[in-house]
Design an enzyme around this catalytic site. Structure first.
Site, PDB file in Angstrom:
ATOM      1  N   GLU A  72     -13.956  22.149  17.936  1.00 42.86           N
ATOM      2  CA  GLU A  72     -14.363  22.329  19.327  1.00 42.86           C
ATOM      3  C   GLU A  72     -15.407  23.426  19.517  1.00 42.86           C
ATOM      4  OE1 GLU A  72     -10.435  20.672  21.730  1.00 42.86           O
ATOM      5  OE2 GLU A  72     -10.888  22.811  21.801  1.00 42.86           O
ATOM      6  N   ARG A  97     -12.792  27.647  19.829  1.00 42.85           N
ATOM      7  CA  ARG A  97     -13.930  27.244  20.666  1.00 42.85           C
ATOM      8  C   ARG A  97     -15.184  28.074  20.427  1.00 42.85           C
ATOM      9  NH1 ARG A  97      -9.163  26.490  23.671  1.00 42.85           N
ATOM     10  NH2 ARG A  97      -8.770  24.249  23.678  1.00 42.85           N
ATOM     11  N   THR A 120      -7.150  30.620  21.180  1.00 46.22           N
ATOM     12  CA  THR A 120      -8.053  29.518  20.818  1.00 46.22           C
ATOM     13  C   THR A 120      -9.411  29.629  21.505  1.00 46.22           C
ATOM     14  OG1 THR A 120      -7.130  28.144  22.602  1.00 46.22           O
ATOM     15  CG2 THR A 120      -6.147  27.914  20.415  1.00 46.22           C
ATOM     16  N   GLU A 129       2.623  26.632  27.121  1.00 44.21           N
ATOM     17  CA  GLU A 129       3.727  25.715  26.844  1.00 44.21           C
ATOM     18  C   GLU A 129       4.835  26.373  26.023  1.00 44.21           C
ATOM     19  OE1 GLU A 129       1.232  23.988  28.958  1.00 44.21           O
ATOM     20  OE2 GLU A 129       0.365  24.439  27.002  1.00 44.21           O
ATOM     21  N   ASN A 148      -1.806  27.037  33.610  1.00 44.19           N
ATOM     22  CA  ASN A 148      -0.612  26.492  34.250  1.00 44.19           C
ATOM     23  C   ASN A 148       0.591  27.426  34.169  1.00 44.19           C
ATOM     24  OD1 ASN A 148      -0.771  25.511  31.309  1.00 44.19           O
ATOM     25  ND2 ASN A 148       1.389  25.204  31.794  1.00 44.19           N
ATOM     26  N   ASP A 152       0.604  20.158  35.489  1.00 47.07           N
ATOM     27  CA  ASP A 152      -0.119  20.838  34.411  1.00 47.07           C
ATOM     28  C   ASP A 152      -1.626  20.802  34.659  1.00 47.07           C
ATOM     29  OD1 ASP A 152      -0.379  22.225  31.931  1.00 47.07           O
ATOM     30  OD2 ASP A 152      -0.947  20.360  30.959  1.00 47.07           O
TER      31      ASP A 152
END
Length: 624
Positions: A106, A161, A205, A223, A307, A349
């Protein structure tokens, strides 16, 4: 691929073309005039009557790409124009480079001083490639000592990223929670700072973001019941300058007397505690794994919170501040100036960490400082970036979970038929948990005045289940199955007229459009598909000008740069993965639609369309 077009809008391109796409770019004015239908009825206004773009302090585009978003305004626009619609058909591969990894690529390649830097997914190797030599041989490789257990706290593949170049240092984050500064001459660490704790489910990330002499970093792990934060490090020493949590009492969130949110529901003391059940804010999510932007004129940093946890919203009644929203902060101290919440009491989410693009737009005859944010909830927000007021909010994809955005209150008007429930499957919620778009960043061209949005067309079935918190383990509380949205196609790239709030053209793709877009002064838009096609389309019409099939699906960020030979180059990392493509590198069973938090339900056929493997591709026109 299916292309839909509408009547293009006339634009004063000569005025806009002189604005560069460099790091300090903030004086982008979208000087949109009347539609061609209007011109048929009345003469165009005189140039003196049109709003003028503000003077830009940005230097000319130097042809480098030193940060993933290209500049502080996050336009992802290159002023290079050697490659255009007439000659794009002649693009060819100049060189390739294997990253040696098989998970989702990514990252944006970074180019500075004739060197390209690449950060891989875990184990987060960094490569420096010498662009002055044929084939761009490796100058050095840095291998951080990896903590293998960090792979277990990555909810959605072990992605990274990208990094940032600044003053002969290359900054990047590792999945196991470190920020590292490398000396670009030697590839040796200048400093290493441990920020995240994988035993709590924390990982990193995102790409770091630089403002002045500070490196901004946010945590992942929504999460896993983390307590989200964003922190600022001294770019020279790696020492923590400030840290702002996204839940909890005001002193932890860095809310003080200068905090002035526009909407009344965000005013009050310690709302990061009182809008949660007792103690729930301590494991309430609000991570920051996405994008930031910076306005040097206002000295405001824009950073977002994702979230709340768990996904089962019945376990956390209340607005759950300060999740699912955007902060404007003083980058020197971290002090919050204003805040806006996209999705109070998020039931689906929908996060809030998508890209932020800073534009100066003519509205009612005056230039207004705004930021654009295409949210996962399917609405493209235009906010006044000085106050946080909603200027406009329009759906850019199919949405049935939210009826509209109330500009007076700032709150979405939700569809009660799509409210989630314990032990009940709610069918056909659109968009899905990954949103009408996820992290994949849009670009903006000052030559057209269009925003180029890569996004999805997915819906989902959702069932709340009871979630129990155990540190470092998943804390979700929902069974989800995703599926294609109306029309059966799963992805789309849209050119969006910023002033009118309507699409100009749209390209439908079979698979989710999970790569970023790149806009150039050659009036081209580049993006990739999850089955491996890298494409160039006309920025004004969306017509396909060129495409190339890479070895794996593309979920990365394309860039443009000027090589040491003066030629324009386009670069992209190919390598399927991420949340949408986790079925391939994760070897997930396509018969289980709940895999990858429900994404396998929409991507069961991806293994038949592409294979894993990371490769850098660099393209250019043949030498003249």
């Amino acid at each position: 691929m299916r292309l839909k077009t509408s009547q293009p809008i006339s634009i004063r391109c000569a005025e806009l073309a002189r604005l560069s796409g460099t790091r300090a770019l903030l004086g982008i004015a979208v000087l949109l005039s009347l539609s061609s239908a209007t011109f048929a009825q009345s003469p165009a206004p005189a140039a003196a009557d049109l709003p003028k773009p503000p003077a830009s302090a940005a230097p000319p585009d130097d042809g480098q790409w030193t940060m993933p978003a290209k500049n502080d305004a996050a336009t992802r626009y290159s002023a290079l124009n050697q490659i255009n619609g007439d000659n794009a058909k002649n693009l060819r591969v100049e060189f390739t480079f294997s990253t040696g990894t098989t998970h989702g690529e990514e990252a944006a390649p970074i180019v500075a001083d004739n060197t390209m830097y690449i950060v891989t997914p875990w184990p987060n190797w960094v490569y420096a490639l010498d662009l002055t030599k044929p084939g761009a041989p490796m100058k050095w490789k840095y291998e951080p000592p990896p903590i293998a257990a960090s792979q277990g706290v990555a909810c959605c593949d072990t992605v990274n990223r990208g990094g940032v170049f600044w003053q002969n240092k290359f900054y990047f984050n590792t999945l196991d929670g470190r920020t590292i500064a490398l000396d670009v001459n030697t590839g040796k660490p200048v400093w290493i700072t441990q920020l995240g704790d994988i035993s709590k489910g924390e990982s990193i990330t995102m790409a770091p973001f630089l403002v002045k002499d500070k490196v901004l970093v946010g945590v992942s792990g929504g999460e896993f019941g983390v307590r989200g934060w964003t922190t600022a490090l001294d770019a020279n020493t790696g020492k923590i300058v400030w840290k702002a949590f996204h839940t909890g009492p005001d002193k932890d969130v860095l809310i003080g007397p200068d905090f002035h949110p526009f909407y009344t529901q965000d005013r009050g003391k310690d709302l990061g505690v009182s809008t949660w059940p007792p103690e729930a804010w301590k494991i309430g999510g609000g991570s920051n794994w996405g994008w930031m932007a910076y306005d040097p004129d206002l000295n405001l940093l824009y950073e977002e919170a994702a979230n709340p946890g768990p996904w089962n919203a019945e376990q956390r009644p209340g607005d759950n501040l300060w999740t699912d929203g955007i902060f404007a902060r003083d980058p020197d101290t971290g002090a919050a100036k204003w805040y806006y919440q996209y999705n109070p009491h998020d039931e689906h989410d929908y996060d809030g960490i998508n890209e932020i693009i800073l534009l100066d737009v003519p509205i009612d005859g005056k230039i207004r400082k705004v930021l654009m944010h295409p949210d996962r909830n399917g609405y493209l927000y235009m906010l006044d970036r000085t106050t946080g007021e909603i200027v406009s909010a329009h759906p850019y994809g199919y949405v049935n979970s939210i009826k509209t955005i109330d500009k007076k209150t700032g709150r979405p008007v939700v569809n009660p038929d799509k409210n989630t429930k314990l032990g009940t499957i709610v069918h056909d919620i659109c968009p899905t948990a990954s949103g009408a778009k996820d992290w994949e960043p849009s670009s903006f061209s000052p030559r057209t005045g269009y925003l180029y949005i890569p996004h999805e067309n997915l819906c989902m079935d959702w069932e709340n289940v009871q979630a129990n918190y155990i540190a470092g383990t998943p804390y979700v509380g929902a069974n989800v199955v995703m599926k294609p949205g109306p029309g059966g196609f799963r992805g789309e790239v849209s050119a969006w007229n910023v002033e009118t709030g309507k699409p100009v053209w749209q390209i439908r793709e079979d698979l989710p459009a999970w790569s970023g877009t790149l806009a150039t002064a050659g009036d081209l838009v580049f993006y990739g598909t999850m089955d491996g096609w890298f494409k160039a389309v006309d920025a004004k019409t969306g017509a396909l000008k060129w495409q190339f099939k890479t070895g794996s699906g593309i979920i990365g960020q394309p860039i443009a740069y000027r090589g040491p030979d003066g030629r324009e180059y386009i670069a992209i990392l190919s390598g399927v993965g991420g949340w949408s493509g986790a079925i391939v590198p994760g070897a997930l069973d396509p018969r289980d639609p709940t895999g990858a938090l429900g994404f396998v339900g929409a991507m069961a056929d991806l293994k038949l369309k592409t294979a894993a493997g990371g490769t850098l591709y660099v393209f250019a026109l043949p030498p003249s």
